[in-house]
Design a protein around this motif. Structure first.
Motif, PDB file in Angstrom:
ATOM      1  N   LEU A 153       0.841  -1.193   0.000  1.00 25.29           N
ATOM      2  CA  LEU A 153       0.000   0.000   0.000  1.00 25.29           C
ATOM      3  C   LEU A 153       0.878   1.245   0.000  1.00 25.29           C
ATOM      4  O   LEU A 153       1.890   1.303   0.698  1.00 25.29           O
ATOM      5  CB  LEU A 153      -0.892   0.001   1.239  1.00 25.29           C
ATOM      6  N   VAL A 154       0.485   2.264  -0.767  1.00 23.42           N
ATOM      7  CA  VAL A 154       1.169   3.557  -0.750  1.00 23.42           C
ATOM      8  C   VAL A 154       0.144   4.631  -0.427  1.00 23.42           C
ATOM      9  O   VAL A 154      -0.804   4.841  -1.185  1.00 23.42           O
ATOM     10  CB  VAL A 154       1.846   3.877  -2.099  1.00 23.42           C
ATOM     11  N   SER A 155       0.311   5.304   0.713  1.00 27.08           N
ATOM     12  CA  SER A 155      -0.621   6.374   1.074  1.00 27.08           C
ATOM     13  C   SER A 155      -0.147   7.700   0.485  1.00 27.08           C
ATOM     14  O   SER A 155       1.035   7.863   0.164  1.00 27.08           O
ATOM     15  CB  SER A 155      -0.743   6.494   2.598  1.00 27.08           C
ATOM     16  N   GLY A 156      -1.075   8.651   0.342  1.00 31.48           N
ATOM     17  CA  GLY A 156      -0.716   9.933  -0.268  1.00 31.48           C
ATOM     18  C   GLY A 156      -0.132   9.729  -1.650  1.00 31.48           C
ATOM     19  O   GLY A 156       0.859  10.373  -2.029  1.00 31.48           O
ATOM     20  N   ALA A 157      -0.753   8.843  -2.415  1.00 30.79           N
ATOM     21  CA  ALA A 157      -0.130   8.346  -3.645  1.00 30.79           C
ATOM     22  C   ALA A 157       0.012   9.382  -4.749  1.00 30.79           C
ATOM     23  O   ALA A 157       0.823   9.201  -5.661  1.00 30.79           O
ATOM     24  CB  ALA A 157      -0.900   7.141  -4.169  1.00 30.79           C
ATOM     25  N   LEU A 179      -3.322   4.593  -2.391  1.00 31.19           N
ATOM     26  CA  LEU A 179      -4.363   5.198  -1.571  1.00 31.19           C
ATOM     27  C   LEU A 179      -4.396   6.693  -1.844  1.00 31.19           C
ATOM     28  O   LEU A 179      -3.372   7.369  -1.751  1.00 31.19           O
ATOM     29  CB  LEU A 179      -4.080   4.927  -0.092  1.00 31.19           C
ATOM     30  N   SER A 180      -5.568   7.205  -2.183  1.00 33.23           N
ATOM     31  CA  SER A 180      -5.681   8.614  -2.533  1.00 33.23           C
ATOM     32  C   SER A 180      -7.081   9.140  -2.238  1.00 33.23           C
ATOM     33  O   SER A 180      -8.061   8.409  -2.342  1.00 33.23           O
ATOM     34  CB  SER A 180      -5.366   8.811  -4.030  1.00 33.23           C
ATOM     35  N   GLY A 181      -7.135  10.408  -1.888  1.00 34.64           N
ATOM     36  CA  GLY A 181      -8.426  11.066  -1.711  1.00 34.64           C
ATOM     37  C   GLY A 181      -8.847  11.846  -2.939  1.00 34.64           C
ATOM     38  O   GLY A 181      -9.836  12.580  -2.912  1.00 34.64           O
ATOM     39  N   LYS A 182      -8.100  11.704  -4.029  1.00 33.08           N
ATOM     40  CA  LYS A 182      -8.384  12.433  -5.260  1.00 33.08           C
ATOM     41  C   LYS A 182      -8.866  11.444  -6.321  1.00 33.08           C
ATOM     42  O   LYS A 182      -8.100  10.951  -7.133  1.00 33.08           O
ATOM     43  CB  LYS A 182      -7.127  13.163  -5.741  1.00 33.08           C
ATOM     44  N   LYS A 196      -4.347  -1.252  -8.135  1.00 31.47           N
ATOM     45  CA  LYS A 196      -5.636  -0.926  -7.545  1.00 31.47           C
ATOM     46  C   LYS A 196      -5.520   0.424  -6.861  1.00 31.47           C
ATOM     47  O   LYS A 196      -4.452   0.783  -6.349  1.00 31.47           O
ATOM     48  CB  LYS A 196      -6.033  -2.010  -6.535  1.00 31.47           C
ATOM     49  N   VAL A 197      -6.611   1.176  -6.839  1.00 28.89           N
ATOM     50  CA  VAL A 197      -6.654   2.456  -6.131  1.00 28.89           C
ATOM     51  C   VAL A 197      -7.773   2.387  -5.104  1.00 28.89           C
ATOM     52  O   VAL A 197      -8.899   1.995  -5.432  1.00 28.89           O
ATOM     53  CB  VAL A 197      -6.883   3.639  -7.094  1.00 28.89           C
ATOM     54  N   VAL A 198      -7.464   2.748  -3.870  1.00 25.89           N
ATOM     55  CA  VAL A 198      -8.478   2.759  -2.812  1.00 25.89           C
ATOM     56  C   VAL A 198      -8.579   4.160  -2.224  1.00 25.89           C
ATOM     57  O   VAL A 198      -7.629   4.948  -2.281  1.00 25.89           O
ATOM     58  CB  VAL A 198      -8.148   1.741  -1.697  1.00 25.89           C
ATOM     59  N   GLY A 199      -9.733   4.466  -1.654  1.00 23.79           N
ATOM     60  CA  GLY A 199      -9.946   5.756  -1.031  1.00 23.79           C
ATOM     61  C   GLY A 199      -9.458   5.769   0.412  1.00 23.79           C
ATOM     62  O   GLY A 199      -9.269   4.723   1.031  1.00 23.79           O
ATOM     63  N   ARG A 200      -9.283   6.953   0.953  1.00 24.76           N
ATOM     64  CA  ARG A 200      -8.792   7.083   2.326  1.00 24.76           C
ATOM     65  C   ARG A 200      -9.675   6.343   3.318  1.00 24.76           C
ATOM     66  O   ARG A 200      -9.180   5.677   4.232  1.00 24.76           O
ATOM     67  CB  ARG A 200      -8.697   8.568   2.703  1.00 24.76           C
ATOM     68  N   ASP A 201     -11.002   6.464   3.165  1.00 19.43           N
ATOM     69  CA  ASP A 201     -11.911   5.854   4.130  1.00 19.43           C
ATOM     70  C   ASP A 201     -11.814   4.332   4.143  1.00 19.43           C
ATOM     71  O   ASP A 201     -12.119   3.695   5.163  1.00 19.43           O
ATOM     72  CB  ASP A 201     -13.352   6.277   3.856  1.00 19.43           C
ATOM     73  N   ASP A 202     -11.400   3.747   3.011  1.00 18.70           N
ATOM     74  CA  ASP A 202     -11.252   2.293   2.960  1.00 18.70           C
ATOM     75  C   ASP A 202     -10.223   1.798   3.964  1.00 18.70           C
ATOM     76  O   ASP A 202     -10.286   0.657   4.426  1.00 18.70           O
ATOM     77  CB  ASP A 202     -10.842   1.835   1.544  1.00 18.70           C
ATOM     78  N   SER A 229      -1.692   4.672  12.058  1.00 14.69           N
ATOM     79  CA  SER A 229      -2.465   3.903  13.038  1.00 14.69           C
ATOM     80  C   SER A 229      -3.410   2.919  12.365  1.00 14.69           C
ATOM     81  O   SER A 229      -3.627   1.805  12.865  1.00 14.69           O
ATOM     82  CB  SER A 229      -3.267   4.844  13.932  1.00 14.69           C
ATOM     83  N   ALA A 230      -3.987   3.308  11.240  1.00 15.59           N
ATOM     84  CA  ALA A 230      -4.946   2.461  10.532  1.00 15.59           C
ATOM     85  C   ALA A 230      -4.262   1.372   9.711  1.00 15.59           C
ATOM     86  O   ALA A 230      -4.827   0.286   9.521  1.00 15.59           O
ATOM     87  CB  ALA A 230      -5.817   3.323   9.617  1.00 15.59           C
ATOM     88  N   ILE A 231      -3.053   1.640   9.218  1.00 15.27           N
ATOM     89  CA  ILE A 231      -2.353   0.663   8.380  1.00 15.27           C
ATOM     90  C   ILE A 231      -1.813  -0.496   9.206  1.00 15.27           C
ATOM     91  O   ILE A 231      -1.906  -1.664   8.803  1.00 15.27           O
ATOM     92  CB  ILE A 231      -1.197   1.345   7.609  1.00 15.27           C
TER      93      ILE A 231
END
Length: 330
Positions: A153-157, A179-182, A196-202, A229-231
Motif C-alpha cells: 500500500l502507498v498512502s498519499g499516492a 491510496l488517494s483522496g483524489k 488498484k486504487v483505494v480511497g482514504r476511508d477504505d 495507526s490504521a495501516i
C-alpha cells in the motif's frame, strides 16, 4: 556577482515573498559555491515559504531543500570548478539559504557528485521527495519485503513521495495499491503502475482497531498520523510500514498486538541527516538499476513566476506528482 533568489519574509502574521537580486557576499559561509540549474518543490519548502518556524527559524530566508548545478569554485579538494553536483537534505533550504536561487554556497560535506547516467533534469525530478521514496523502498526490502509476498500500500499516492513510490515499486514488480483522496486521479495512478486504487476511508475506518484482517504485506506511508495507526492492524505477519510524512499529524496510536502477534515493523525514513555515503549510494542507484524514465511524465517544470502558486497548492494538499523549478527562467 549578482543573482536572483526567492526571498520570504515574515512580520507578525504578514508573509511577503518575491524574487530579489542578491550578491554572492550575502550567501552563508561554505566550501562550495554552486550555480543552480534546477531545484524542486517539496512540502517542507511550502512550510518554509509560509513562515513555519518549525522549519525555518529566521527570516528573510530563501527556501529550497534541493539543488543541482555546476561548481563555480571550491575550497575543498574533493570538488573543482565545472563539476556537476547535487545537494539535498542537511540544512539546505531550512535555515541555510536554499535552492530557490541562482546560486548557493554550502559545506562540502553536503555535496554529492551527480552520476553520469542522471541528467540535471532527472536529478530534480527525483528531488528529496523521490529520494525519500527510494529510501522507503530500500528500507522495506532490507526488512524482507519482496514482490511475491503480497501487495504494498502507498498512502498519499498522488503526492511527490507517494507517486514516485508507486512508480518505483511497480518497476520492481510489486503489486501496488495506491491510496488517494483524489478520485479524479485514479486513472493517472493506474498509469503509474498501481494495480488498484483505494480511497482514504477504505483504510481509515480501521483506525483504533487492535487487529484487522491482514491485507497488505507492507506499506509506504507518506502522511503520518491516523493513517499509520490504521495501516498497522492490516499488515500481514512479518509485514512492515515505512513512514516519512506528517501532513495528517505527528501522533500515532497503535496496539502492541500487531507487533507481538504478527511481528510487524514500523520503520522511520530520514532523508535529511543520513550519511553522505548513503545518499550518494541512493543517487547512484536511481541513476542505474532504479532509473524511472517515466518520471519525466510525472514532473511539471516551472519557472520563477509559477513558484508561489505551486507552493500554495502543495501546502493545501493539491499538488500532483513532482515539480522542478528552473530559477534561470521567468
Amino acid at each position: 556577482m549578482a543573482f536572483l533568489a526567492y526571498r520570504v519574509d515574515v512580520s507578525g502574521r504578514d508573509i511577503t515573498a518575491s524574487w530579489q537580486e542578491r550578491e554572492e557576499g550575502e550567501l552563508p559561509a561554505g566550501d562550495v559555491l554552486i550555480e543552480v540549474s534546477y531545484s524542486s518543490v517539496n512540502y517542507k519548502d511550502a512550510l518554509s515559504a509560509n513562515g513555519n518556524k518549525g522549519v525555518t527559524k529566521e527570516y528573510p530566508h530563501t527556501p529550497g531543500i534541493d539543488a543541482v548545478g555546476t561548481v563555480v569554485s571550491s575550497e575543498d579538494a574533493g570538488f573543482s570548478a565545472g563539476d556537476k553536483v547535487v545537494v539535498f537534505g542537511y540544512d539546505l533550504g531550512m535555515n541555510t539559504e536554499g535552492g530557490f536561487s541562482q546560486r548557493i554556497r554550502v559545506p562540502a560535506a553536503w555535496v554529492l557528485k551527480k552520476p553520469e547516467g542522471l541528467s540535471e533534469e532527472d536529478a530534480m525530478a527525483w528531488g528529496t521527495a523521490g529520494f525519500t521514496a527510494a529510501l522507503s523502498v530500500q528500507k522495506l526490502e532490507r526488512a524482507g519485503v519482496s514482490p511475491e509476498k503480497g501487495p504494498v500500500l502507498v498512502s498519499g499516492a498522488t503526492g511527490g513521495v507517494g507517486s514516485v513510490a508507486v512508480a518505483l515499486l511497480s518497476k520492481l514488480s510489486y503489486s501496488v495499491v495506491a491510496l488517494s483522496g483524489k478520485e479524479e486521479k485514479n486513472a493517472w495512478l493506474t498509469d503509474l503502475g498501481a494495480k488498484k486504487v483505494v480511497g482514504r476511508d477504505d483504510v481509515l475506518t480501521l483506525k483504533g482497531k487492535a487487529m484487522a484482517k491482514p491485507i497488505y504485506q507492507a506499506a509506504v506511508d507518506t502522511v503520518g498520523g491516523d493513517m499509520v495507526s490504521a495501516i498497522i492492524p492490516q499488515l500481514m505477519p512479518e509485514g512492515a510500514v515505512t513512514t516519512c510524512g506528517m501532513i495528517a499529524g505527528v501522533k500515532v496510536e497503535a496496539s502492541v498486538f500487531p507487533f507481538i502477534l504478527r511481528g510487524v515493523s514500523l520503520l522511520g525514513v530520514d532523508s535529511v541527516e543520513i550519511p553522505r555515503a548513503d545518499k550518494q549510494a541512493v543517487l547512484d542507484k536511481v541513476a542505474g538499476e532504479w532509473s524511472l524514465p517515466a518520471l519525466e511524465n510525472m514532473t511539471t517544470e516551472i519557472g520563477r513566476d509559477r513558484l508561489p502558486d505551486v507552493l500554495a497548492a502543495i501546502l493545501a494538499g493539491k499538488g500532483v506528482g513532482r515539480y522542478r523549478v528552473n530559477p534561470n527562467k521567468a
